[in-house]
Design a protein around this motif. Structure first.
Motif: not given
Length: 701
Positions: A114-115, A117-119, A121, A180
């Motif tokens: 997930p990190a 995808y978050d980084r 956006q 993560d």
């Protein structure tokens, strides 16, 4: 709908094609391709493509067995099926922590966290990076910290951007995976590796040089490709497309819609720029109409490859529309008006290892040197893909070509200037030039033909000569003329996308004794001038000796066809008032070794002379452009006569006066003046302030 499927290898292929449509099509799940308007790709039955894949596996096996046997950590399983073995996601995270420093982890499975995808956006419901497996992760240590270095094994002859992108994306995924998992004590090495076939060590590169562009693409452009319909995704037809699964459908669409991609040699960046204009210039008709408008030069100035080329582009579009060639104008400083002896050469490579497997050259002229019955065409084909066979083939190329050039050199030695023979060598396309230089570089230290390779390298000079310990005593300005480069510069041909050998040969036949090349799908690509490898692949793997003869015959047809192109082009250039051949082939000699014992000083002297020659030739090349292009580029300054006996300029002029050496050539804007400007020898007159004996003068403003 399930998310679109992405991976490091797929993103790397996107960088190869530069095509949004490819990525959009390839990432669409199979179950939704029909409803999403994605054409069904043909079944992959190409044996050469399979051979390339198998060549990669074979190199991977050799790498593990010969170079990393004592340091490799492979997942448990049957060693006979090692390429199918991979660490699970959970095992991979553990092994990244416990493999000893100096060890290599083979095929760990990385799950994008997930990190990541978050980084960047990214919406995980729209885009999904599937589990991926880098070939090798090397465990290193720096300043007491554990570092992971990503390596990818590639059965390729040289490192490519796509290789670096794939490695860099693996590194980004690992970086976010460690973040993560809370493994702050482990870092990712900012250096990546690409281990090329046959190399003892990986080729290293700085990941940061790729990283910023890759991160910007993922963060700013990736989502946009998938939020619009597949029909609206950007695409462009070019020579790389033949390796894409959707080549046939895109080609058919381009021809049916008369897409602007059909303009020969239109770059991806130019095509994207034209598509973003309002209104977009997507078709030949729209582009042709725009080129006739008053603001055409301003529009074209938005991208470097189009700037100042309005008239050239109009002729290219008109040539396609009217199915007729048009002269672009200008001159060539490299193509001589004629020569006493000429050689047309070709070399071809196989796709698995990128090795030259066939070469040939065809001679014209020089009967007094070689005799009436001497063989004019020499062709050699490798009987198999063994390293020793290919090395022997390369050595034979050096020996045979050196023997021919040496004979002309010896003939000229001691003769008066007017009695000496001129000599010029030709290839049709730029890749053949690269292959010739590659063979010479590779054999410089060869115990059998090293001195001969160096002699040839002294003639076929290039920046790669810096690698040698000795250097030539003189300059050879155009040792190898690339015919297709000249044709593209001076003639607009009704040939879509790229100037193919078969089309150029057909359209530039000489009036007499031409050699018409008849293409075959077995040997020719749609958008490339390289020889297809199907024949040599079957000859090597299926013991089809008859196909070795077929390859030889094809090379002979190409050599004679290229010679025919040269003669046909010269005929047309001599007849056209605005296409000039201003060069003369030099009286031939093989350069000797410069008398400088120290290799560093010898190298420095070569660099200085090579750079000086390059500057002079660049200035001369600029003067050979059509007048309109020179005017748009600011490389020519028109002076307009006034009634009071003075002149005015039509644009601002740099008035930084040079009292020691005039910086400009001055001539009348007429045929004699244009020819004199193009013939002016910058290198030969570089230290002279006296006007040459032509219709041109040295001037300062």
């Amino acid at each position: 709908m399930p998310p679109y499927n992405l991976s490091p290898s797929r993103i790397a292929r996107y960088y190869h094609f530069g095509c949004d449509r490819f990525l959009r099509y390839a990432a669409t799940p199979g179950s939704h391709r029909q409803t999403d308007g994605v054409p069904k790709p043909p079944q992959d039955g190409n044996p050469v493509a399979r051979a390339v894949l198998e060549g990669g596996y074979a190199w991977e096996d050799r790498l593990l067995d010969e170079h990393l046997a004592a340091r490799i950590h492979v997942a448990p399983g049957d060693p006979a099926h090692r390429r199918d073995l991979a660490w699970t996601v959970e095992e991979s995270v553990l092994r990244l922590q416990d493999v000893p420093v100096g060890g290599f982890l083979y095929q760990p499975t990385l799950r994008t966290p997930p990190a990541f995808y978050d980084r960047f956006q990214l919406d995980a419901e729209l885009l999904s990076f599937s589990d991926c497996r880098p070939d090798l992760i090397e465990v290193r240590e720096a300043n007491g910290r554990r570092l992971l270095r990503v390596h990818d094994a590639k059965a390729s002859s040289h490192q490519k951007l796509t290789h670096r992108v794939q490695v860099a994306l693996y590194a980004l995924i690992i970086e976010t995976l460690l973040e993560d998992a809370g493994l702050e004590a482990i870092g990712v090495d900012p250096v990546g590796g690409v281990w090329l076939a046959g190399e003892d060590e990986p080729g290293l590169f700085d990941i940061d040089r790729v990283r910023s562009g890759l991160e910007a693409f993922i963060r700013n452009r990736l989502t946009a490709i998938f939020t619009e319909s597949a029909a609206n995704a950007f695409w462009h037809l070019n020579f790389r497309c033949e390796w894409c699964e959707w080549f046939e459908s895109c080609r058919d669409e381009a021809e049916a819609t008369r897409d602007v991609s059909l303009v020969p040699n239109l770059t991806i960046h130019a095509r994207r720029y034209l598509a973003q204009l309002d209104p977009p210039l997507d078709t030949l008709d729209a582009f042709g109409n725009a080129l006739c408008q008053d603001d055409a030069d301003e529009v074209l100035a938005g991208v470097a490859s189009l700037a100042g080329k309005r008239l050239r582009l109009r002729k290219l579009v008109n040539s396609l529309a009217k199915d007729s060639p048009f002269a672009i104008g200008g001159a060539s400083v490299s193509l001589p008006r004629g020569e006493n002896v000429r050689f047309v050469l070709t070399l071809q490579t196989e796709p698995v290892g990128g090795r030259v497997y066939v070469w040939g050259f065809h001679r014209t002229g020089g009967r007094g040197v070689f005799g009436e019955d001497a063989e004019r065409t020499i062709i050699r084909v490798a009987a198999n893909d063994h390293e020793e066979t290919l090395l022997t083939l390369h050595r034979e190329f050096v020996r045979e070509l050196h023997d021919r050039l040496l004979r002309v050199h010896q003939h000229n030695d001691g003769l008066a200037f007017e009695e000496k023979l001129s000599l010029q060598c030709y290839v049709f396309d730029t890749y053949e030039e690269s292959l010739l230089l590659g063979i010479l570089v590779g054999l410089l230290d060869d115990p059998d033909v090293g001195p001969l390779a160096l002699d040839l390298f002294f003639h076929f000079q290039s920046p790669e000569l810096l690698a040698a310990q000795a250097h030539p005593d003189g300059a050879v300005f155009f040792p190898l003329v690339v015919l297709n480069r000249i044709v593209k510069d001076l003639v607009a041909l009704p040939v879509p996308v790229v100037y193919r050998f078969a089309d150029v040969n057909r359209l530039l036949q000489p009036e007499e004794f031409g050699s018409q090349y008849k293409e075959s799908d077995f040997f020719t690509f749609r958008y490339s001038n390289q020889l297809k490898s199907d024949a040599i692949f079957h000859a090597w793997t299926k013991e089809r000796a008859d196909l070795l003869d077929a390859v030889s015959d094809e090379i002979g047809r190409r050599l004679r066809g290229a010679d025919s192109v040269l003669r046909g082009f010269r005929e047309r250039a001599e007849k056209h008032p605005h296409t000039r051949l201003v060069a003369y082939a030099p009286k031939f000699r093989l350069p000797a070794t410069v008398d400088i014992a120290d290799p560093y000083l010898s190298r420095l002297a070569f660099v200085v002379r090579f750079e000086e020659i390059s500057r002079c030739l660049a200035a001369r090349e600029r003067r050979t452009r059509p007048f309109e292009e020179r005017l748009a580029a600011g490389s020519v300054i028109p002076f307009i006569y006034q009634k009071d006996g003075r002149y005015r300029t039509s644009r601002p002029v740099d008035i930084d006066w040079d009292e020691l050496f005039p910086r400009y050539l001055l001539s009348a804007h007429d045929e004699p003046g244009e020819s004199a400007q193009m013939r002016y020898d910058d290198f030969g007159n570089k230290r002279s302030v006296r006007p040459p004996k032509h219709a041109v003068a040295l001037a300062e403003v």
